[in-house]
Write a protein that holds these residues in place. Structure first.
Motif, PDB file in Angstrom:
ATOM      1  N   ARG A   1       0.792  -1.236   0.000  1.00  0.00           N
ATOM      2  CA  ARG A   1       0.000   0.000   0.000  1.00  0.00           C
ATOM      3  C   ARG A   1       0.824   1.286   0.000  1.00  0.00           C
ATOM      4  NH1 ARG A   1      -2.947  -2.554  -1.748  1.00  0.00           N
ATOM      5  NH2 ARG A   1      -4.814  -3.625  -0.955  1.00  0.00           N
ATOM      6  N   ALA A   2       2.095   1.193   0.399  1.00  0.00           N
ATOM      7  CA  ALA A   2       2.916   2.408   0.465  1.00  0.00           C
ATOM      8  C   ALA A   2       4.381   2.019   0.287  1.00  0.00           C
ATOM      9  CB  ALA A   2       2.705   3.125   1.799  1.00  0.00           C
ATOM     10  N   PRO A   3       4.730   1.605  -0.945  1.00  0.00           N
ATOM     11  CA  PRO A   3       6.072   1.036  -1.153  1.00  0.00           C
ATOM     12  C   PRO A   3       7.207   2.026  -0.898  1.00  0.00           C
ATOM     13  CG  PRO A   3       4.852   1.234  -3.235  1.00  0.00           C
ATOM     14  CD  PRO A   3       3.881   1.512  -2.150  1.00  0.00           C
ATOM     15  N   GLY A   4       6.911   3.305  -0.767  1.00  0.00           N
ATOM     16  CA  GLY A   4       7.967   4.267  -0.426  1.00  0.00           C
ATOM     17  C   GLY A   4       8.282   4.294   1.060  1.00  0.00           C
ATOM     18  N   LEU A   5       7.489   3.598   1.851  1.00  0.00           N
ATOM     19  CA  LEU A   5       7.717   3.535   3.305  1.00  0.00           C
ATOM     20  C   LEU A   5       8.425   2.218   3.622  1.00  0.00           C
ATOM     21  CD1 LEU A   5       4.252   4.814   4.626  1.00  0.00           C
ATOM     22  CD2 LEU A   5       6.277   6.149   3.999  1.00  0.00           C
ATOM     23  N   ARG A   6       9.595   2.319   4.263  1.00  0.00           N
ATOM     24  CA  ARG A   6      10.418   1.139   4.547  1.00  0.00           C
ATOM     25  C   ARG A   6      10.450   0.861   6.042  1.00  0.00           C
ATOM     26  NH1 ARG A   6      16.975   0.926   4.106  1.00  0.00           N
ATOM     27  NH2 ARG A   6      16.672   2.805   5.355  1.00  0.00           N
ATOM     28  N   VAL A   7      10.073  -0.355   6.435  1.00  0.00           N
ATOM     29  CA  VAL A   7      10.049  -0.709   7.861  1.00  0.00           C
ATOM     30  C   VAL A   7      11.449  -1.047   8.354  1.00  0.00           C
ATOM     31  CG1 VAL A   7       9.271  -2.468   9.516  1.00  0.00           C
ATOM     32  CG2 VAL A   7       7.646  -1.452   7.906  1.00  0.00           C
TER      33      VAL A   7
END
Lengths: 322, 322
Positions: B195-201
């Motif tokens: 859903r938000a591939p620019g956010l990296r865990v």
């Protein structure tokens, strides 16, 4: 004052104020012996509902007036609400604060970009100082509660309560509101009159500083005998406002008052069961919900936690009550 | 494990779990030197994200299995999540807790209607006790993290982060997640991948108990040398899970680790600027955001405050750091 003004304020606030959650806990329900729903305005920007009224008032000014800047008197939450809302509008804010105000509040207000002008409570006339500064710089005064746009902004909290209570299946309940000058109380009362007529607002205050409760009982504005000496300082005001009192008189049920220890206990229980930080003046409504149940009606109660700007030392005093 | 399973869990959770707010404060931004957005899962039911996974797992059971009841091992947040979710489903819950567990946690779990079965860590075999009880009563075991439906439930938090970050205008950022066995971390990572591939865990842990960070660095499961002796007890686990680790290995950036004092400072700053209560293990991601900025990239960081179940005495230790 009518619902259209509150709805207009809510539209201006959309995307700027937080829609704060309506929280609850089965442990609080058990203490109160009814369902307790808590409107957590301590999670609002600047840690109190005051941001709503400040934004509402500043955003309602004509742009050329607003551009010259805002002035306000406050030693607390109104100061921070005005400072943040002015900064976000890109306009200067001047806050007149007593020179003996807590350093944390002065620092917090400055940290939000406001110019703090200290005055000596004993020797200086605050109103004259404010009038001179407003005149010299062309600043617009935003009062803490007795202003229609401030009341309308606080009323946006009431629109949210109406919606969130309906989502929670509650359509009849007392709504306890932490009450100083009556801006939040009257704003919520107007919103609920229009949107959730089964919800009745009742002001909550500290014992001994229950000017609104006594005013509602007598039908005319009553004053507090003292203006200091209570831990709930944020809501100790001389008397209800000239705009707010007629609204409260028309719409509110009887007021409630709680002790300092009850307010501190409510803070401790909000810490344990809701994981929110309440300041003493912001905890009186929850205290009334938990400890004055014999003065309430119905199987549910809604209350505001209206602010969370509390020093660590005061908070620690509450925690030892657990 | 895929996004469809998380979406199905989110649908089962709708109307039961809270959509927790994404909070922020200009004061925290200043400390971190970048924008800080805080997913306040301490405001979830039972005070931690664990309610999501518990509800997801219990609601996914066949009705006849669920009706016989649930069993879980936990001394903390998982216990309360299971107890509350089981109660709301109207089914019994048995929680096996060490007999030296803090009284507050035992009381809290019992208060949510669960039967607490104590065991002696030194002389009794927890797993054998659990297996016997499960067998005798036909109870279904819900593991704390290494269960697909638990991971999917925690992933619902990631779906909310994706939406709320987009609303806040943040599409590229590190997302720091307080990490024990990896249920929340892997669930959020799966949700954000879709859903938000620019956010990296990136997992956050206590220094000295950074099994996930070391496992990600070596590429295989590493264990902690010790299992006690850190204030962040809620996220001290022996090693990453067999289900969670492959997900984290595929999707997560490098782990971060913080000291106990950094976790306590983050708790104090969350008190002052966000008005939320964080427990030590729930504050490590915020601590990393605030104090390990040189290990981060980008002009915004998102972090979870994953729980707020902290004793008053520990919280008071944090407050004196202000």
């Amino acid at each position: 004052m009518d619902i259209a003004r509150i709805e207009a304020a809510a539209q201006r606030l959309a995307g700027h104020a937080r829609r704060t959650p309506l929280l609850g806990s089965p442990f609080l329900d058990e203490i109160a012996r009814r369902r307790v729903l808590v409107k957590a305005e301590c999670l609002q920007h600047t840690g109190s509902f005051k941001f709503r009224g400040a934004w509402s008032a500043i955003s309602a000014l004509p742009p050329e007036t607003r551009a010259r800047g805002i002035i306000a008197f406050s030693s607390g939450n109104h100061a921070q609400g005005i400072a943040a809302a002015a900064k976000l509008h890109g306009v200067p804010a001047v806050i007149i604060m007593p020179s003996d105000a807590p350093a944390a509040k002065v620092t917090g207000t400055r940290g939000l970009g406001a110019e703090v002008v200290p005055y000596d409570r004993a020797t200086e006339d605050r109103d004259a100082l404010g009038a001179r500064l407003a005149q010299e710089r062309g600043l617009a005064l935003v009062k803490p509660f007795d202003d229609p746009e401030v009341i309308a902004g606080q009323g946006s909290c009431g629109l949210e309560i109406a919606e969130q209570a309906a989502e929670a299946g509650v359509t009849r309940a007392d709504v306890l509101v932490c009450c100083g000058g009556g801006g939040l109380t009257s704003g919520i009362a107007l919103a609920l009159e229009a949107r959730a007529p089964g919800l009745r607002v009742r002001p909550a205050e500290p014992e001994g500083f229950d000017d609104v409760r006594r005013s509602l009982a007598s039908g005319r504005i009553e004053r507090n005998a003292a203006l200091s000496g209570n831990i709930c300082d944020a809501i100790v005001t001389p008397q209800p406002g000239n705009l707010t009192f007629p609204i409260m008189k028309r719409l509110c049920g009887p007021g409630l008052a709680v002790t300092e220890d009850e307010a501190l206990s409510a803070m401790a229980l909000a810490f344990r069961h809701l994981k929110i930080v309440a300041e003493p003046g912001g905890a009186v409504a929850l205290a009334a919900a938990l400890f004055r149940g014999d003065e309430l009606e119905g199987d549910a109660v809604i209350c505001t936690v209206s602010g969370g700007n509390v020093d660590a030392g005061v908070f620690a005093r509450a925690l030892v009550l657990l």
